[in-house]
Design an enzyme around this catalytic site. Structure first.
Site, PDB file in Angstrom:
ATOM      1  N   HIS A  32      -4.426   5.964  -5.577  1.00 13.14           N
ATOM      2  CA  HIS A  32      -4.221   4.525  -5.491  1.00 13.14           C
ATOM      3  C   HIS A  32      -5.517   3.784  -5.789  1.00 13.14           C
ATOM      4  O   HIS A  32      -6.603   4.273  -5.497  1.00 13.14           O
ATOM      5  CB  HIS A  32      -3.686   4.155  -4.108  1.00 13.14           C
ATOM      6  CG  HIS A  32      -2.330   4.729  -3.865  1.00 13.14           C
ATOM      7  ND1 HIS A  32      -1.204   4.225  -4.464  1.00 13.14           N
ATOM      8  CD2 HIS A  32      -1.918   5.793  -3.116  1.00 13.14           C
ATOM      9  CE1 HIS A  32      -0.148   4.946  -4.094  1.00 13.14           C
ATOM     10  NE2 HIS A  32      -0.559   5.905  -3.276  1.00 13.14           N
ATOM     11  N   GLU A  91      -2.236   8.797   6.679  1.00 15.38           N
ATOM     12  CA  GLU A  91      -1.132   8.906   5.710  1.00 15.38           C
ATOM     13  C   GLU A  91      -1.649   8.376   4.380  1.00 15.38           C
ATOM     14  O   GLU A  91      -2.845   8.444   4.094  1.00 15.38           O
ATOM     15  CB  GLU A  91       0.092   8.142   6.245  1.00 15.38           C
ATOM     16  CG  GLU A  91      -0.242   6.748   6.754  1.00 15.38           C
ATOM     17  CD  GLU A  91       0.973   5.849   6.804  1.00 15.38           C
ATOM     18  OE1 GLU A  91       1.781   5.878   5.866  1.00 15.38           O
ATOM     19  OE2 GLU A  91       1.110   5.103   7.778  1.00 15.38           O
TER      20      GLU A  91
END
Lengths: 125, 417, 493
Positions: free
Chosen positions: C52, C347
């Site tokens: 990301h 996460e």
């Protein structure tokens, strides 16, 4: 009395056959419906009175280029003896080389058949 | 490092029943330069693990096991001078019929005069049919289990459920029972079995193994090894009916849920495909849309019997040899063949009209006492009455070129009436 | 058996392995404990394989910092570790004018976070990046990338091992105690004792449990499962960038999206479903059906035969279902419990952030031990990031000439060679399961899902290494592939 259903395997027509059987010690066919030929009827009689089967299995090979050799019965045996025949096949060990058709076991479980190799096995390099 | 290129007249890819018959036929048709490529160490393909009998009833009028059936063909190769490359995989195939092949120790290009695709098929997997649940060990395709048991002397499980009543699943139900496993049941999502009646009788009924139709596996359970499966009956839309769901403990699930033609190389070569068969579109010489590339056997469409594979492959091999000798272009006049009512697929999908041919087809549902009718417009070309029609069984019908010429037209439709 | 180390890492996910590798740059005795038989068996290898950019996270948050920094560290890291990475960029697509403020806001947020190269672009430019994409406006983030999560996790572990960190696989931590002067005492289910001065909790789904064992209460992990479909390589090349829908306020349901993988597959997913059992990786019928429907909408070219597998990964969330959303990462050097570095709730974007998290954690280790750089540290992992099948014909021929085992294809779908299988099974970590083999060599990851190659791999391992039927495990000791021989073995006469 009982009813048994079959799909005839004699020819590709695969006729459905319904049979009424007297359940005494030896089954007697009282009625067949659906079979369209004599061969089919004979087959059903055989299936009910004394079904015969061929079986295939494997035996252990030592010293070969593979570890199992496939085998089969060369004549049909009674359905009820299959498991007994299997017990004997499981005990067999053969030594390479082996050719297709070689007999690896005679008259297993008292059946009138031979167990023959269905693949050839060469000696290990 | 530069890569060498060799030339061969006819190259057959795949040494199973199709490839063996195609190579022999090409050679017998007069081609002296035939190469047969097989990725495994030995020829015979899937026949090697099919140790049950029932092969050859049509070809040899006797019941042979798979390895014996294969041996009948393999034994003829040396006498015909057919070159064989085992342990060799074709990495790519170009429309110009250049193969990139990899063998132990060498990568090379082969320029082929004609190519016969005979790669067979693979089994549909759990992932392909999206069975929900966990991913434990103990879930095998029936063919993989057959390989372990019959080739590798390895037992895959003790308490077995089988999904799918295809012949391999039925054969494995018997095989595992004979080797001491307990086969709980066979489940089939369709309202009828997709196996041969003989196999239902001799593989299931003989051993009191129940077959549940209209039933499927709805969940796989187990974190490590398989612990059990949930099964449920399905409605007309094939969706599971929740109220009928039940749990069956087992350590092994075998899948016999269909076969998929292995056509990755075919696509590489830009061959036009039939979405229904999953194989190439072919003409009455088994030539695909790419000139000089032929297809036959289970890579073309999944057959019910190996004997029919051999018959079909012989034609393909013969036409491949003829292509090399005659440098034949695809015939310009084409008659297309389409599926009509009750027919799932037909093959070939187009014909020249220059020769007799065999139409292969499968029906969409089981029937008795119907006729398969081939029409050109409103003219009947052929009508054949058949007692038993079943989706699991291939139907083969001879079509004569004279009947075709008499009916005329540029397209045929095949239907069940 | 007793083992003594200065630093002990609990958990062999991508974060634990990154920490191990970062620590291996220093002269410190360190080890990693992993309950499974290989590293990366949890969420680290069960995800989208996406790096990301970091524009989605609140400025100043830990997540924003480690994501942006981790992403920037990846090029060098992947080069050294032979990990496949593709900087394909991402389009966050708005369908109409209403989405423009959202995208502008994301860009500003990303700029503040230090995300490089963010641009808001129009339809024409968007379609140059991904032909056929429909939208009015999009945020283009060039640093969004795809990566092989398997290679990254395994690469980090192998390089750490090569530089002196010990890996103890199959060691589930059962209890942790701290003794005055002596430091930490970690006991595993196998009955082994590990002593250390510093312990690092990188236990993912079990991070709250490990934290509690070490005496730090107050954390809870809510496992949240995401299901995926894997599509056949036939569709490789269809997606040239990552395409996400612009986030909508009060959007109904979850936004299914398509992700190309570095190996040429496409993933549909993930979904989000809170579950009770932390490791139930089941896929469920309703979600699978929805994924198929949504996937079909996004990519109409998908055929039924393109679905080759489904799988699930489980996020270690700190927010309960009724709250939803995310909490920031916890990465703390506990002052109240000396020598306990606690990582909870890592996460997404844990994969992206892993190298940055590792640097942070090693800095924290420096609070307890004096860290002296090890001049013999070698950042490079041997081998190649490319599989044999990805090479040119000439390169293949060279390799085959050197080692004929390259000429034998074992896995036909993925065209994996015998040499690659042998290398994978001889991996330095000593992981020997079928899944270990799959994560390293891709064998059985293709369209036949091992139907063809697993019997051949079994034969190979038996012939080359003398494996017996009971030696074959899928993932762990409780997942045997076989029950034994059909017949007693004959052997060679």
């Amino acid at each position: 009395m009982s009813t048994k259903e079959f799909t005839c395997v004699v020819c590709p027509n695969g006729c459905p056959i319904v049979v009424n059987i007297d359940d005494d010690e030896t089954p007697v066919i009282t009625h067949i419906e659906g079979s369209t030929c004599k061969k089919g009827e004979e087959w059903v009689h055989q299936e009910i009175e004394n079904p015969m089967r061929t079986i295939s299995s494997s035996v252990v090979v030592t010293g070969g280029d593979c570890i199992l050799a496939s085998v089969r019965t060369n004549r049909p045996i009674p359905l009820g003896r299959i498991m007994k025949v299997m017990e004997e096949i499981k005990q067999v060990t053969v030594i390479a080389p082996l050719a297709i058709g070689d007999v690896v076991l005679r008259n297993p479980a008292g059946c009138d058949t031979e167990i023959v190799a269905t693949r050839s096995v060469a000696k290990a390099q | 490092m530069s890569i060498k290129t060799i030339h061969r007249d006819v190259v057959v890819i795949g040494g199973g029943p199709a490839g063996l018959a195609a190579a022999i036929a090409a050679s017998e048709a007069g081609c002296k330069d035939v190469l047969l490529i097989e990725r495994d160490r030995i020829l015979g393909g899937i026949l090697n693990q099919c140790i049950h009998d029932g092969f050859g009833l049509h070809e040899f009028k006797e019941a042979l096991s798979g390895p014996e059936y294969a041996a009948r063909f393999i034994n003829r190769l040396p006498g015909l001078g057919i070159e064989v490359m085992t342990g060799t995989i074709v990495l790519s195939l170009s429309p110009e019929r250049i193969l990139e092949v990899s063998t132990r120790g060498a990568i090379q290009y082969i320029q082929a005069g004609a190519v016969v695709l005979a790669m067979g098929c693979r089994e549909r997997t759990r992932g392909a049919i999206s069975i929900p649940g966990q991913r434990p060990s103990g879930v095998y395709t029936a063919g993989a289990a057959q390989n372990f048991i019959n080739m590798e002397n390895i037992m895959v499980g003790k308490n077995v459920c089988i999904l799918g009543s295809g012949d391999i699943g039925l054969i494995m139900a018997r095989r595992m029972t004979l080797e001491g496993a307990h086969v709980e049941a066979v489940f089939e999502i369709l309202p009828y079995s997709s196996g041969l009646p003989r196999n239902i009788q001799q593989c299931l009924n003989d051993y009191n193994i129940p077959l549940f139709l209209n039933t499927t596996v709805t969940e796989i359970r187990g974190n490590g090894r398989l612990e059990g499966v949930k099964v449920a009956q399905v409605g007309k839309d094939r969706a599971p009916i929740p109220e009928t769901e039940r749990y069956i403990p087992c350590d092994t699930l075998l899948l016999s849920v269909g076969l998929i033609p292995e056509n990755e190389l075919t696509r590489d070569a830009g061959v036009a495909m039939d979405p229904i068969t999953g194989g190439a579109l072919v003409d009455d010489t088994f030539m695909t849309s790419v000139p000089g590339i032929f297809s036959c056997g289970n890579v073309l469409h999944v057959h019910d019997l190996a004997d029919w594979v051999s018959v079909e492959a012989r034609d393909a091999g013969r036409f491949a040899a003829a292509y090399v000798h005659e440098k034949r272009e695809a015939s310009r006049q084409r008659i297309t063949i389409k599926e009509g009512d009750g027919v799932r697929y037909v093959l070939p999908q187009s014909v020249s009209g220059e020769r007799d041919f065999i139409l292969s087809l499968r029906v969409t549902a089981p029937w008795r006492n119907r006729a398969v009718v081939v029409r050109s417009g409103d003219k009947k070309v052929r009508r054949k009455k058949i007692v038993r029609l079943h989706p699991a069984e291939m139907i083969r019908i001879n079509i004569g070129k004279d009947a075709l010429a008499a009916a005329g037209g540029s397209s045929l439709e095949v239907s069940v009436e | 058996m007793n083992h003594k180390y200065e630093v002990l890492i609990i958990g062999g996910g991508v974060v634990g392995c990154a920490i191990a590798r970062e620590l291996s740059k220093y002269r410190v005795s360190a080890a990693l404990l992993e309950k499974e038989m290989d590293v990366g068996m949890g969420a680290s290898c069960r995800n989208s394989g996406v790096l990301h950019a970091g524009f989605k996270y609140a400025p100043g948050s830990l997540r924003a910092r480690v994501a942006v920094k981790g992403n920037a560290l990846m090029d060098d890291l992947c080069r050294d570790l032979k990990v496949k990475i593709k900087r394909i960029g991402k389009l966050t697509v708005g369908l109409d004018e209403e989405d423009e403020p959202t995208l502008r806001h994301l860009k500003e947020q990303g700029d503040t976070n230090g995300v490089p190269g963010l641009r808001v672009i129009g339809r024409e430019e968007m379609q140059k990046i991904q032909p056929g994409v429909e939208g009015y406006i999009a945020l283009h983030s060039p640093s969004s990338s795809i990566i092989s999560p398997y290679s990254l996790t395994i690469g980090l572990a192998e390089n750490a091992l090569a530089n002196g960190v010990n890996f103890h696989l199959g060691q589930r931590v059962e209890s942790i105690s701290q003794q005055p002067e002596k430091g930490w005492h970690v006991r595993t289910a196998a009955g082994e004792i590990f002593e250390a001065q510093v312990i690092i909790n990188a236990a993912g789904l079990y991070s709250a449990d490990v934290s509690r064992m070490a005496g730090v209460d107050g954390y809870t992990i809510y496992p949240c499962r995401g299901e995926y479909y894997v599509l056949d390589k036939r569709l490789n090349g269809t997606l040239t960038a990552l395409i996400y829908p612009a986030p909508k306020k009060n959007a109904p349901g979850w936004g299914t999206h398509l992700t190309p993988t570095v190996d040429g597959n496409i993933l549909i997913g993930p979904t989000a479903q809170y579950i009770k059992e932390p490791e139930n990786h089941a896929c469920t019928p309703d979600i699978l059906r929805r994924l198929r429907i949504e996937g079909q909408k996004l990519l109409p070219a998908i055929q039924v035969s393109d679905y080759i597998r489904n799988f699930a990964g489980i996020r270690a969330k700190q927010t309960p279902p009724e709250v939803g959303g995310n909490k920031d990462f916890v990465i703390e050097d506990r002052k109240d419990v000396k020598g306990f570095i606690n990582l909870v709730g890592l996460e997404s974007p844990g994969l992206t952030a892993s190298p940055a998290i590792a640097q942070m954690v090693v800095e924290m280790v420096g609070n307890h031990l004096s860290l002296v750089p090890d001049p013999s540290f070698n950042p490079v992992r041997p081998g190649s990031s490319d599989f044999f099948s990805e090479l040119s014909a000439e390169e293949k021929a060279d390799l085959v000439a050197k080692d004929p085992n390259y000429g034998e294809i074992i896995c036909r779908c993925e065209k994996i060679t015998k040499k690659e299988i042998l290398d994978a099974i001889n991996n330095p970590l000593g992981a020997r399961t079928i899944v270990s083999l799959k994560y390293r060599a891709r064998a059985s990851m293709g369209r036949c899902q091992g139907g063809f190659c697993i019997p051949r791999i079994v034969r190979l391992l038996r012939d080359e290494f003398g494996w017996r039927p009971e030696d074959f495990l899928k993932r762990g000791v409780d997942s045997p592939l076989f029950v034994g021989n059909v017949r007693p073995e004959g052997g060679q006469a």
